[in-house]
Design a protein around this motif. Structure first.
Motif: not given
Length: 372
Positions: A114, A117, A119, A121, A312, A318, A320, A322-323
């Motif tokens: 978390t 990101t 977001q 997690a 996440v 968002m 995407y 990177t996540n």
């Protein structure tokens, strides 16, 4: 049919919208990206993207934003996973390195993810329902207490203290270990639970049960039930409030899903992975789960043969690339960490179960276990 340049325009719209939260127009694309064509040409490309329902206008005469279908095309064909920086990898290492049981490791995992990101997690517990019990050990702790240790062929180790109310000599302990081994060793967790249920029904019916053995069997049943339970660990719920503007409706369905877990467990389990073990479920793809405005990206990790997912959840808007890169990196690190820890825990259990250990060592182990 969308042209190759049209796909690159879609990529630019997704990236710019994620960065700015503002609808993206043709003039902005020409200024920010080197397409080498006029704004009128870009507008034609955007019109085709809109016809394919990959972008949409949130307001009359505004720029365009990606739809959930557009995000899907981006994730499947256009996103380039961003490798983590040295600082990000160092952050993962500092969060996850160090001793701890599975519970502690997964809690540290969601905290790291978390932070990386921004977001919510999510980490699935691995299900060990198909694991086989390889060893059951009993260690007397004094004062009528017994440490019950169960080991599976996946390296999962359970240590639980229980009250048996009596002290046993070596012969009695050997008899109890042999009875438990005959009941469980070589059996799957699922089969072991059934055999325990049958055993307890039989001894209760005949009223000939050994109270201490029955107490130990019940403890083992509780631990095996834990082995096969589907559970989630989550962190970063407050991030939903920070990104509330990205949801057209209420964030309540997401908060409800986080609280109840059942919906997220189903969603995480049913997501389809690509050849790298990565998965994404975007927008309307989550409608049956009541999460039509959310996206989840996840990666598989391995806990010595039991596979699960780390991911996440957040709004469709968002990052995407990177996540996806973050969940993949964390999943790989978690897999290596659990492989190393499982081997260490098995060795530790063998040492703990040694008849030569002293009472002080046993007491310290009990205190640690009770704290966990």
């Amino acid at each position: 049919m969308v042209s190759e340049r049209g796909l690159q325009v879609l990529r630019a719209i997704v990236q710019d919208y994620v960065d700015t939260r503002e609808p993206v127009g043709s003039k902005t694309i020409v200024e920010r990206h080197a397409f080498g064509v006029s704004a009128a040409t870009i507008r034609n490309d955007m019109a085709l993207l809109e016809d394919e329902e990959l972008i949409a206008a949130p307001h009359t005469s505004s720029g365009r934003v990606p739809t959930d279908k557009g995000y899907r095309v981006f994730v499947d064909h256009l996103a380039e996973l961003r490798p983590l920086s040295v600082a990000q990898r160092s952050a993962i290492s500092s969060f996850l390195d160090g001793p701890g049981d599975l519970d502690d490791t997964l809690v540290r995992t969601v905290r790291a993810l978390t932070q990386l990101t921004g977001q919510v997690a999510i980490v699935q517990y691995p299900s060990f329902a198909r694991a086989n019990v390889t060893h059951v050990e009993l260690v007397q702790l004094g004062g009528g207490r017994m440490l019950v240790i169960v080991v599976t062929d996946t390296g999962r180790v359970s240590q639980r203290m229980t009250w048996v109310g009596a002290e046993f000599d070596d012969a009695d302990l050997a008899r109890m270990r042999a009875a438990l081994a005959a009941l469980l060793v070589g059996r799957s967790v699922r089969d072991g639970l059934q055999r325990i249920a049958d055993h307890l029904a039989t001894v209760e019916a005949t009223a000939s049960t050994d109270a201490a053995t029955a107490a130990i069997v019940r403890v083992i049943a509780e631990e095996l039930e834990e082995f096969r339970q589907d559970r989630l660990v989550m962190a970063g719920t407050a991030n939903l409030a920070r990104s509330e503007a990205d949801f057209r409706g209420s964030i309540y369905p997401l908060l409800e899903a986080i609280e109840e877990q059942v919906t997220l467990l189903r969603l995480m389990s049913e997501m389809a992975s690509d050849e790298q073990g990565l998965a994404a479920s975007i927008g309307r793809e989550n409608e049956q789960f009541g999460l039509a405005e959310a996206s989840i990206v996840a990666s598989e990790y391995d806990a010595t043969g039991a596979r699960a997912r780390v991911g996440v959840m957040g709004p469709m808007r968002m990052d995407y690339a990177t996540n996806l890169g973050a969940v993949r990196a964390v999943a790989r690190y978690l897999t290596r960490l659990l492989d190393e820890d499982d081997a260490g825990r098995v060795r530790g259990v063998q040492d703990d179960a040694s008849p030569a250990q002293d009472e002080a060592g046993r007491s310290r182990g009990t205190q640690d276990e009770a704290a966990r």
